[in-house]
Design a protein around this motif. Structure first.
Motif, PDB file in Angstrom:
ATOM      1  N   SER A  28       0.215  -7.594   6.336  1.00 54.50           N
ATOM      2  CA  SER A  28      -0.709  -6.934   5.416  1.00 54.50           C
ATOM      3  C   SER A  28      -1.978  -7.739   5.179  1.00 54.50           C
ATOM      4  O   SER A  28      -2.905  -7.245   4.528  1.00 54.50           O
ATOM      5  N   SER A  30      -2.280 -10.228   3.244  1.00 62.00           N
ATOM      6  CA  SER A  30      -2.353 -10.517   1.809  1.00 62.00           C
ATOM      7  C   SER A  30      -1.205 -11.444   1.439  1.00 62.00           C
ATOM      8  O   SER A  30      -0.376 -11.806   2.275  1.00 62.00           O
ATOM      9  N   GLU A  75       0.574  -0.136  -1.883  1.00 55.84           N
ATOM     10  CA  GLU A  75      -0.301  -1.285  -1.632  1.00 55.84           C
ATOM     11  C   GLU A  75       0.012  -1.940  -0.292  1.00 55.84           C
ATOM     12  O   GLU A  75      -0.890  -2.212   0.513  1.00 55.84           O
ATOM     13  N   ARG A  78      -0.995   0.389   2.633  1.00 59.92           N
ATOM     14  CA  ARG A  78      -2.441   0.510   2.859  1.00 59.92           C
ATOM     15  C   ARG A  78      -3.022  -0.794   3.404  1.00 59.92           C
ATOM     16  O   ARG A  78      -3.865  -0.774   4.306  1.00 59.92           O
ATOM     17  N   ARG A  79      -2.581  -1.925   2.872  1.00 60.83           N
ATOM     18  CA  ARG A  79      -3.075  -3.214   3.388  1.00 60.83           C
ATOM     19  C   ARG A  79      -2.659  -3.397   4.844  1.00 60.83           C
ATOM     20  O   ARG A  79      -3.428  -3.920   5.661  1.00 60.83           O
ATOM     21  N   TYR A  80      -1.441  -2.992   5.171  1.00 61.91           N
ATOM     22  CA  TYR A  80      -0.960  -3.100   6.556  1.00 61.91           C
ATOM     23  C   TYR A  80      -1.807  -2.246   7.493  1.00 61.91           C
ATOM     24  O   TYR A  80      -2.251  -2.714   8.553  1.00 61.91           O
ATOM     25  N   ASN A  83      -5.290  -3.615   7.851  1.00 63.59           N
ATOM     26  CA  ASN A  83      -5.234  -4.821   8.678  1.00 63.59           C
ATOM     27  C   ASN A  83      -5.080  -4.479  10.157  1.00 63.59           C
ATOM     28  O   ASN A  83      -5.486  -5.259  11.034  1.00 63.59           O
ATOM     29  N   GLU A  88      -9.880   3.704   6.067  1.00 64.41           N
ATOM     30  CA  GLU A  88      -9.263   3.977   4.778  1.00 64.41           C
ATOM     31  C   GLU A  88      -9.180   5.467   4.486  1.00 64.41           C
ATOM     32  O   GLU A  88      -8.261   5.929   3.811  1.00 64.41           O
ATOM     33  N   THR A 161       3.388  -8.637  -5.105  1.00 65.80           N
ATOM     34  CA  THR A 161       2.301  -8.448  -4.146  1.00 65.80           C
ATOM     35  C   THR A 161       1.041  -9.152  -4.650  1.00 65.80           C
ATOM     36  O   THR A 161       0.997  -9.648  -5.780  1.00 65.80           O
ATOM     37  N   SER A 163      -1.628  -7.803  -5.610  1.00 66.59           N
ATOM     38  CA  SER A 163      -2.147  -7.067  -6.769  1.00 66.59           C
ATOM     39  C   SER A 163      -1.152  -7.035  -7.926  1.00 66.59           C
ATOM     40  O   SER A 163      -1.266  -6.205  -8.836  1.00 66.59           O
TER      41      SER A 163
END
Length: 228
Positions: A28, A30, A75, A78-80, A83, A88, A161, A163
């Motif tokens: 991700s 993150s 989260e 979406r980050r995965y 990345n 988006e 996470t 966030s």
């Protein structure tokens, strides 16, 4: 006299926690961390909002359950995808989306693959896993899973996470110990990306094929040249 080294069920749980944090952080782009405290629980359950589980067997038997809150699942998903280079505008927003469930199931598969690889190398034993199952669960429903363990050790660990969304790992396995009786050398891990970078080529073979317009029929020749 050599000192005897013992690996317990909780040590194996820690390896699993490291796999969860490592795989989710890496894929991700993150930071995903786990708590330093582990909770002793009576049994594992699939809980709201998105639950995933897999059973493993072999040198020891057990069950892995990860319960994602809706916010944590979305989260990480979406980050995965971002990345991976996905725009988006094309991403799902709800944890009930099939795409979110499919991605989280694939990430669970990667986590278990990383965990099994570490266990096989460090404990010199072999285990296999079932295909991870992912379920969207409403607020009124929890599902208990019976893995038919003789003397189960059951634990719960919280994760956070980037966030600050929380999700939980629940882990059950046969109570067991591995005792190191003599020294041995573990095989070194092979990282293809590091090898390519070491030889002065920062692009992956797939990027090279795309930039050069190489068609599928020529792909094998390029991989042979790279020794892959």
């Amino acid at each position: 006299m050599s000192t005897t080294q013992t690996v317990t069920s909780d040590d194996i749980l820690l390896k699993l926690c490291h796999s969860v944090s490592h795989v989710l952080s890496h894929t991700s782009g993150s930071r995903v961390t786990h708590a330093a405290m582990v909770q002793n629980i009576g049994r594992t359950r699939l809980r709201p909002d998105l639950g995933c589980f897999s059973i493993f067997d072999g040198g020891f038997s057990g069950l892995v359950v990860i319960n994602f809150s809706a916010d944590a699942a979305v989260e990480i998903y979406r980050r995965y995808m971002l990345n991976m280079g996905m725009p988006e505008s094309e991403l799902a927003f709800s944890h009930t989306s099939d795409e979110v469930g499919n991605v989280m199931g694939e990430l669970m598969n990667q986590i278990l693959g990383d965990f099994i690889g570490k266990v096989s190398k460090e404990l010199q034993t072999s285990i296999s896993q079932s295909q991870p199952k992912m379920l969207t669960i409403n607020k009124e429903l929890t599902i208990s899973i019976d893995a038919n363990l003789d003397e189960p050790v059951t634990r719960r660990v919280s994760f956070r996470t980037e966030s600050n969304h929380i999700f939980y790992l629940e882990f059950a396995m046969d109570g067991t110990e591995f005792v190191k009786t003599e020294e041995f050398e573990m095989d070194e891990e092979f990282d293809p990306d590091s090898l390519i970078e070491e030889h002065g080529n920062t692009k992956s073979p797939w990027s090279q094929m795309a930039s050069k317009g190489i068609v599928a029929d020529d792909a094998d020749d390029l991989l042979d040249e790279l020794g892959i």
